[in-house]
Design a protein around this motif. Structure first.
Motif, PDB file in Angstrom:
ATOM      1  N   ARG A 110       6.343   4.644  -8.355  1.00  0.00           N
ATOM      2  CA  ARG A 110       6.102   4.219  -9.738  1.00  0.00           C
ATOM      3  C   ARG A 110       5.236   2.978  -9.734  1.00  0.00           C
ATOM      4  NH1 ARG A 110       6.633   7.688 -13.578  1.00  0.00           N
ATOM      5  NH2 ARG A 110       7.357   6.135 -15.091  1.00  0.00           N
ATOM      6  N   THR A 111       4.330   2.911 -10.689  1.00  0.00           N
ATOM      7  CA  THR A 111       3.295   1.892 -10.908  1.00  0.00           C
ATOM      8  C   THR A 111       2.352   1.849  -9.720  1.00  0.00           C
ATOM      9  OG1 THR A 111       4.409  -0.118 -10.108  1.00  0.00           O
ATOM     10  CG2 THR A 111       4.933   0.596 -12.323  1.00  0.00           C
ATOM     11  N   SER A 112       1.778   0.689  -9.418  1.00  0.00           N
ATOM     12  CA  SER A 112       0.665   0.696  -8.471  1.00  0.00           C
ATOM     13  C   SER A 112       0.715  -0.503  -7.531  1.00  0.00           C
ATOM     14  CB  SER A 112      -0.675   0.688  -9.219  1.00  0.00           C
ATOM     15  OG  SER A 112      -0.825  -0.515  -9.963  1.00  0.00           O
ATOM     16  N   VAL A 113       0.010  -0.350  -6.409  1.00  0.00           N
ATOM     17  CA  VAL A 113      -0.218  -1.419  -5.445  1.00  0.00           C
ATOM     18  C   VAL A 113      -1.720  -1.465  -5.187  1.00  0.00           C
ATOM     19  CG1 VAL A 113       0.111  -2.145  -3.057  1.00  0.00           C
ATOM     20  CG2 VAL A 113       2.055  -1.246  -4.365  1.00  0.00           C
ATOM     21  N   ASP A 114      -2.323  -2.614  -5.403  1.00  0.00           N
ATOM     22  CA  ASP A 114      -3.772  -2.755  -5.225  1.00  0.00           C
ATOM     23  C   ASP A 114      -4.553  -1.725  -6.031  1.00  0.00           C
ATOM     24  OD1 ASP A 114      -3.383  -4.867  -3.505  1.00  0.00           O
ATOM     25  OD2 ASP A 114      -3.403  -3.617  -1.708  1.00  0.00           O
ATOM     26  N   GLY A 115      -4.027  -1.416  -7.235  1.00  0.00           N
ATOM     27  CA  GLY A 115      -4.784  -0.559  -8.131  1.00  0.00           C
ATOM     28  C   GLY A 115      -4.547   0.930  -7.986  1.00  0.00           C
ATOM     29  N   HIS A 116      -3.686   1.362  -7.037  1.00  0.00           N
ATOM     30  CA  HIS A 116      -3.400   2.792  -6.932  1.00  0.00           C
ATOM     31  C   HIS A 116      -1.922   2.990  -6.618  1.00  0.00           C
ATOM     32  CE1 HIS A 116      -3.036   2.766  -2.496  1.00  0.00           C
ATOM     33  NE2 HIS A 116      -4.001   1.884  -2.531  1.00  0.00           N
ATOM     34  N   GLY A 117      -1.413   4.155  -6.946  1.00  0.00           N
ATOM     35  CA  GLY A 117      -0.013   4.445  -6.707  1.00  0.00           C
ATOM     36  C   GLY A 117       0.330   4.377  -5.232  1.00  0.00           C
ATOM     37  N   PRO A 118       1.391   3.695  -4.863  1.00  0.00           N
ATOM     38  CA  PRO A 118       1.742   3.588  -3.450  1.00  0.00           C
ATOM     39  C   PRO A 118       2.151   4.950  -2.889  1.00  0.00           C
ATOM     40  CG  PRO A 118       3.495   2.671  -4.814  1.00  0.00           C
ATOM     41  CD  PRO A 118       2.357   2.988  -5.729  1.00  0.00           C
ATOM     42  N   ASP A 119       1.513   5.334  -1.797  1.00  0.00           N
ATOM     43  CA  ASP A 119       1.894   6.581  -1.148  1.00  0.00           C
ATOM     44  C   ASP A 119       2.709   6.270   0.104  1.00  0.00           C
ATOM     45  OD1 ASP A 119       0.086   5.769   0.799  1.00  0.00           O
ATOM     46  OD2 ASP A 119      -1.526   7.069   0.054  1.00  0.00           O
ATOM     47  N   GLU A 120       2.917   7.290   0.941  1.00  0.00           N
ATOM     48  CA  GLU A 120       3.767   7.116   2.113  1.00  0.00           C
ATOM     49  C   GLU A 120       3.167   6.226   3.184  1.00  0.00           C
ATOM     50  OE1 GLU A 120       1.642  11.121   2.561  1.00  0.00           O
ATOM     51  OE2 GLU A 120       2.517   9.901   0.971  1.00  0.00           O
ATOM     52  N   ASN A 121       1.918   5.761   3.004  1.00  0.00           N
ATOM     53  CA  ASN A 121       1.261   4.908   3.989  1.00  0.00           C
ATOM     54  C   ASN A 121       1.129   3.449   3.567  1.00  0.00           C
ATOM     55  OD1 ASN A 121       0.693   6.917   6.012  1.00  0.00           O
ATOM     56  ND2 ASN A 121      -0.786   7.784   4.572  1.00  0.00           N
ATOM     57  N   VAL A 122       1.635   3.088   2.401  1.00  0.00           N
ATOM     58  CA  VAL A 122       1.557   1.704   1.931  1.00  0.00           C
ATOM     59  C   VAL A 122       2.724   0.908   2.502  1.00  0.00           C
ATOM     60  CG1 VAL A 122       1.686   0.198  -0.085  1.00  0.00           C
ATOM     61  CG2 VAL A 122       0.292   2.268  -0.160  1.00  0.00           C
ATOM     62  N   GLN A 123       2.408  -0.211   3.134  1.00  0.00           N
ATOM     63  CA  GLN A 123       3.437  -1.035   3.749  1.00  0.00           C
ATOM     64  C   GLN A 123       4.160  -1.928   2.745  1.00  0.00           C
ATOM     65  OE1 GLN A 123       1.682  -3.352   6.937  1.00  0.00           O
ATOM     66  NE2 GLN A 123       2.485  -1.922   8.461  1.00  0.00           N
ATOM     67  N   TYR A 124       5.461  -2.064   2.970  1.00  0.00           N
ATOM     68  CA  TYR A 124       6.315  -3.059   2.312  1.00  0.00           C
ATOM     69  C   TYR A 124       7.062  -3.791   3.420  1.00  0.00           C
ATOM     70  CZ  TYR A 124       5.796  -0.525  -2.159  1.00  0.00           C
ATOM     71  OH  TYR A 124       5.311   0.068  -3.291  1.00  0.00           O
ATOM     72  N   ARG A 125       7.466  -5.002   3.134  1.00  0.00           N
ATOM     73  CA  ARG A 125       8.293  -5.695   4.115  1.00  0.00           C
ATOM     74  C   ARG A 125       9.714  -5.138   4.045  1.00  0.00           C
ATOM     75  NH1 ARG A 125       7.682 -12.154   5.518  1.00  0.00           N
ATOM     76  NH2 ARG A 125       7.927 -11.837   7.763  1.00  0.00           N
ATOM     77  N   ILE A 126      10.339  -4.896   5.203  1.00  0.00           N
ATOM     78  CA  ILE A 126      11.625  -4.192   5.202  1.00  0.00           C
ATOM     79  C   ILE A 126      12.795  -5.084   5.611  1.00  0.00           C
ATOM     80  CG2 ILE A 126      10.525  -1.969   5.582  1.00  0.00           C
ATOM     81  CD1 ILE A 126      11.454  -2.129   8.524  1.00  0.00           C
ATOM     82  N   GLY A 127      12.558  -6.372   5.851  1.00  0.00           N
ATOM     83  CA  GLY A 127      13.645  -7.314   6.073  1.00  0.00           C
ATOM     84  C   GLY A 127      14.612  -6.865   7.158  1.00  0.00           C
TER      85      GLY A 127
END
Length: 461
Positions: free
Chosen positions: A48-65
């Motif tokens: 849902r929504t976007s990261v850097d202007g496009h929807g985050p797919d399975e290759n977009v990194q997030y920090r996982i703590g």
């Protein structure tokens, strides 16, 4: 790509999308990405929504703590499986001079070491790791809050020590060992210690206004084994498959099952939720389902991976906000939606290809005193012993190849089972960790400790 047989039904996909949409909207997350795994592969991805202007797919990194802790635990279990260390070893045996050497490896893995939850000030998650270059800077002058082994007390410094232990025994940095021994073999090429584009930015969302504040991104330094990693829903989906099934290149199925087994009691606040901790994994009973995985958070990010072994379903949820949606609840709901809408189809029953007559002879009814049990010989080569009615002790047993079996689970896990035979070769009784099981309640002539009353069964005279 999934085949038509592997794809989720349209109604299931819509229910999954609805759940993450509600989580993102009500939790006010800048973005939220999720994945579902079934039968050993990812079958759904949503965002849902976007990261850097496009929807985050399975290759977009997030920090996982703190999901990083599970990766660190895998490295430690590899050392155990290789015989380099034992889980009962005190840390001091392998890593001297820490001031926390009395804690065992197992206690560090299960957060029962008694160490403090956090490193000394300043707040380690929001300050450079360069402020804590040595283990002494992470542990402080008084590293313990509780006696070792007494209670479950979550400890970030404890996993820093485990990372240092890996470095000492491997002769290389934690990051290098992780890449070589886990990330590369499992194909997790979008999991890294530093962000790699495309990646989400971390945000704090104001609790009373719909505005955001960028969060700092710090290199945690010595604390890295407790929470440094960045990853994607795609990579964590593959990692979930590994946690469910093992991979001979990294850890066996038996060892990852050991990691999924409770090793620490629940903290008092978690008792109502049935929450416990294994060896680097959080364990929770929820809606009648056993869920295993780990959550994570760092300023600007939330993460969760959870799996249900019984349903063979796992879920990953990532968001780029400091607080907001309860991702543990979201992940559990994604598992539930799939498990209930599309229940797992069991493998077809098939008979044994061959059976040992001496084992088949043991099948049927047995009595522990007056309690009736049934022993079954199953197609997977195991035997199971369970009450014929009601609740009670039940276990499966593995054939040791010498006429004995070893318990795999339940009350008798690790306990020996053997058939005791008479001089003529007939079976007298079963010996299960010294308990005697007989074909009839207190069979006449059986070797029942304390003997069997010679007057036999009788009524009230």
């Amino acid at each position: 790509m999934t085949t038509p047989e592997e794809e989720l039904l349209p109604g299931t996909r819509r229910a999954l999308l609805h759940r993450i949409a509600v989580a993102q909207a009500e939790g006010r997350a800048p973005s939220l990405a999720a994945a579902v795994v079934r039968d050993g592969r990812a079958v759904w991805h949503g965002a849902r929504t976007s990261v850097d202007g496009h929807g985050p797919d399975e290759n977009v990194q997030y920090r996982i703590g703190s999901i990083t802790k599970t990766f660190t635990a895998v490295l430690v279990m590899r050392l155990r499986d290789e015989g380099v260390l034992d889980l009962g070893d005190p840390l001091e045996k392998h890593l001297q001079g820490t001031g926390a050497g009395e804690a065992t490896v197992a206690e560090l893995l299960a957060h029962t070491s008694g160490l403090a939850a956090e490193a000394p000030a300043p707040w380690w998650e929001r300050t450079p790791g360069s402020l804590r270059p040595e283990l002494a800077d992470v542990l402080g002058d008084q590293p313990f809050r509780h006696p070792t082994g007494r209670r479950h007390h979550y400890s970030n410094p404890g996993y820093t020590l485990l990372g240092a232990l890996v470095e000492k025994l491997r002769g290389a940095s934690w990051e290098e060992v992780l890449r070589r021994e886990v990330l590369e073999p499992l194909g997790l090429d979008r999991t890294s210690t530093r962000p790699q584009a495309p990646h989400a930015g971390g945000w704090a969302v104001h609790p009373w206004a719909d505005v955001m504040l960028a969060e700092p991104v710090e290199d945690l330094g010595r604390m890295s084994p407790a929470g440094q990693l960045w990853s994607t829903t795609g990579d964590l989906a593959r990692f979930a498959v590994f946690l469910a099934r093992g991979d001979a290149r990294v850890l066996s199925a038996r060892t990852v099952q050991e990691m999924r087994t409770p090793a620490a009691p629940a903290e008092a606040a978690d008792v109502a939720d049935g929450a416990t901790y294994g060896l680097g994994l959080q364990i929770q009973h929820r809606d009648g389902r056993l869920l295993v995985g780990h959550s994570g958070s760092l300023p600007g990010f939330l993460a969760c991976v959870t799996l249900s072994g019984a349903d063979d379903v796992a879920a990953v949820v990532l968001a780029n906000c400091t607080s907001g949606p309860l991702l543990g609840n979201v992940a559990a709901d994604l598992v539930r939606i799939v498990a209930e809408a599309e229940p797992r189809i069991p493998e077809p029953w098939r008979p044994l290809s061959e059976v040992d007559a001496s084992v088949l002879e043991l099948a049927g009814q047995w009595y522990w005193g007056t309690h009736a049990f049934g022993l079954r010989v199953t197609a997977d080569g195991l035997v199971s012993l369970e009450p014929l009615s009601g609740k009670g002790r039940r276990s499966r047993f593995r054939d040791d190849g010498d006429g004995t079996w070893t318990g795999l689970d339940g009350y008798y896990a690790g306990e020996p089972l053997k058939a005791v035979r008479r001089p003529d070769g007939s079976v007298s009784h079963l010996d299960l960790g010294s308990f005697v099981f007989t074909r009839q309640p207190y069979s006449e002539g059986a070797a029942v400790p304390g003997g069997v009353d010679a007057d036999g069964w009788r009524g009230i005279g």
